[in-house]
Write an enzyme that holds these catalytic residues in place. Sequence first.
Site, PDB file in Angstrom:
ATOM      1  N   HIS A   1     -10.358   1.610  -0.366  1.00 30.28           N
ATOM      2  CA  HIS A   1      -8.571   0.995  -0.127  1.00 30.28           C
ATOM      3  C   HIS A   1      -8.028   1.120  -1.378  1.00 30.28           C
ATOM      4  O   HIS A   1      -8.242  -0.568  -2.375  1.00 30.28           O
ATOM      5  CB  HIS A   1      -8.615   0.466   1.011  1.00 30.28           C
ATOM      6  CG  HIS A   1      -6.833  -0.038   1.222  1.00 30.28           C
ATOM      7  ND1 HIS A   1      -5.496   0.811   0.272  1.00 30.28           N
ATOM      8  CD2 HIS A   1      -6.397  -0.148   2.135  1.00 30.28           C
ATOM      9  CE1 HIS A   1      -5.192   0.499   1.092  1.00 30.28           C
ATOM     10  NE2 HIS A   1      -4.941   0.194   2.131  1.00 30.28           N
TER      11      HIS A   1
ATOM     12  N   HIS B   1      -3.222   7.318   6.127  1.00 33.90           N
ATOM     13  CA  HIS B   1      -3.400   6.062   5.465  1.00 33.90           C
ATOM     14  C   HIS B   1      -4.993   5.846   5.690  1.00 33.90           C
ATOM     15  O   HIS B   1      -5.429   5.410   4.936  1.00 33.90           O
ATOM     16  CB  HIS B   1      -2.380   5.178   5.994  1.00 33.90           C
ATOM     17  CG  HIS B   1      -2.538   3.955   4.810  1.00 33.90           C
ATOM     18  ND1 HIS B   1      -2.376   3.944   3.584  1.00 33.90           N
ATOM     19  CD2 HIS B   1      -2.509   2.686   5.397  1.00 33.90           C
ATOM     20  CE1 HIS B   1      -2.357   2.812   3.343  1.00 33.90           C
ATOM     21  NE2 HIS B   1      -2.331   1.911   4.440  1.00 33.90           N
TER      22      HIS B   1
ATOM     23  N   CYS C   1       1.049  -0.896   0.006  1.00 33.19           N
ATOM     24  CA  CYS C   1       0.158  -0.236   0.378  1.00 33.19           C
ATOM     25  C   CYS C   1       0.383   1.823   0.118  1.00 33.19           C
ATOM     26  O   CYS C   1       0.297   2.162  -0.051  1.00 33.19           O
ATOM     27  CB  CYS C   1      -0.930  -0.178   1.076  1.00 33.19           C
ATOM     28  SG  CYS C   1      -2.169  -1.324   1.582  1.00 33.19           S
TER      29      CYS C   1
END
Length: 421
Positions: free
Chosen positions: A352, A318, A184
């Site tokens: 996401h 995040h 990520c």
Amino acid sequence: MVAVVVTGIGLVSALGKNLEDSWQKLIAGESGIRYHQPFPELEPRPLGMIWEQPAQMRMLTQLVVTSALKDAGLCSPLPDCGVVIGSSRSYQGLWEQMARQMHTRVGELLSRGAGRKGEEELISIGSSSPQHPAKSPVSSSYLTPSLSPSSKMGWLDTLPHMNAIAAARQIGACGVVLAPMAACATGIWAIAQAAYLIQTGQCQRVIAGAVETPITPLTIAGFQQMGALAKTGANPFDIRREGLVLGEGGAVFVLESAELAQQRQAKVYGQILGFGLTADAYHANVPEPEARSAIAAVKQCLNRSHLSANDIDYIHAHGTATQLNDSLESFLIQKLFFQGVAVSSTKGATGHTLGASGALGVAFSLMALEQQFLPPCVGLRHPEFDLDLVRESRQSKIQRVLCFSFGFGGQNAVIALSQYS
């Protein structure tokens, strides 16, 4: 040190097909997350999908690259331009299609009991290649039409680095081509690598970012087995958060030396001040419990940017809406930013997007700098943490921003952005 600025942005997300549309919906508090059932073998679930069917990597990359060049006022070919475009999954969806069709074809042959001829056909499946396909009719029947050896896009073009190379071909770039994969943290890694190429004089212009098309059966099933997927939606930093929602998207930037941007009188979104990149060396999918390496990444970024924690006006977190990430990220922010700082995550609006999430975060952070508007933490209803979480978009004086990405395997990436005058 050479100043690095952003002169073009191309973005596509579940919120919208371009940067402006996505931004306007974001600051209005809208979400692109809906219930979808893209695969009949899997139950419906909330997903951040751009179209009704899962997006294709090549098409999505072409779209954001084209948008970024247009936004920067550039036309291809750009032979001296570097390319740094990453993805944590790249063409995984196409590989899953190939594997599924191979499995189906092998099952048909075995159930037929085809004897010696069947054995020869099974051998041909494993021995054929795009350069020398077996003469057996089985040799390419398990491939989708877009992946057959006779097509323009053979299986070699689905290797992880080939998406960046395809982007280089698209714009006629003959310089450096990099294809980072850092879970990520990929998006910020890509932008950091591009900034470094400019700062060290290897390039004056780089197109950089990340693209992700993670809506595949294996990706969904894998995150579901981990217990990481939400059942109702994404609620970052909320006491009732259930987990992440997978989303498609990509963001690509035109980075240039400030000198080059000034020479051509380009519009500038902001400046990249510095970055921090560390690894936990702890666990495959669990962050280090005291967030030591993540804290080190933030400090590294601030030091390189010649900033203190009190200089930061906004943090694009995040904020995955998983229990561990949001808890540790909140701990990190409270530990380092004593005076309090505005914080939000945009994953409640886009889902996401895994490797592309940091790139989308940078794009939204640059828009916040340009328009002096803080984007909201969509999906947040009952905050669990004592932070200045942005519940609704609001005007604010924003000069310097940090963007966080923390990936599986303990990949920590932080980037600092500022207004440029």
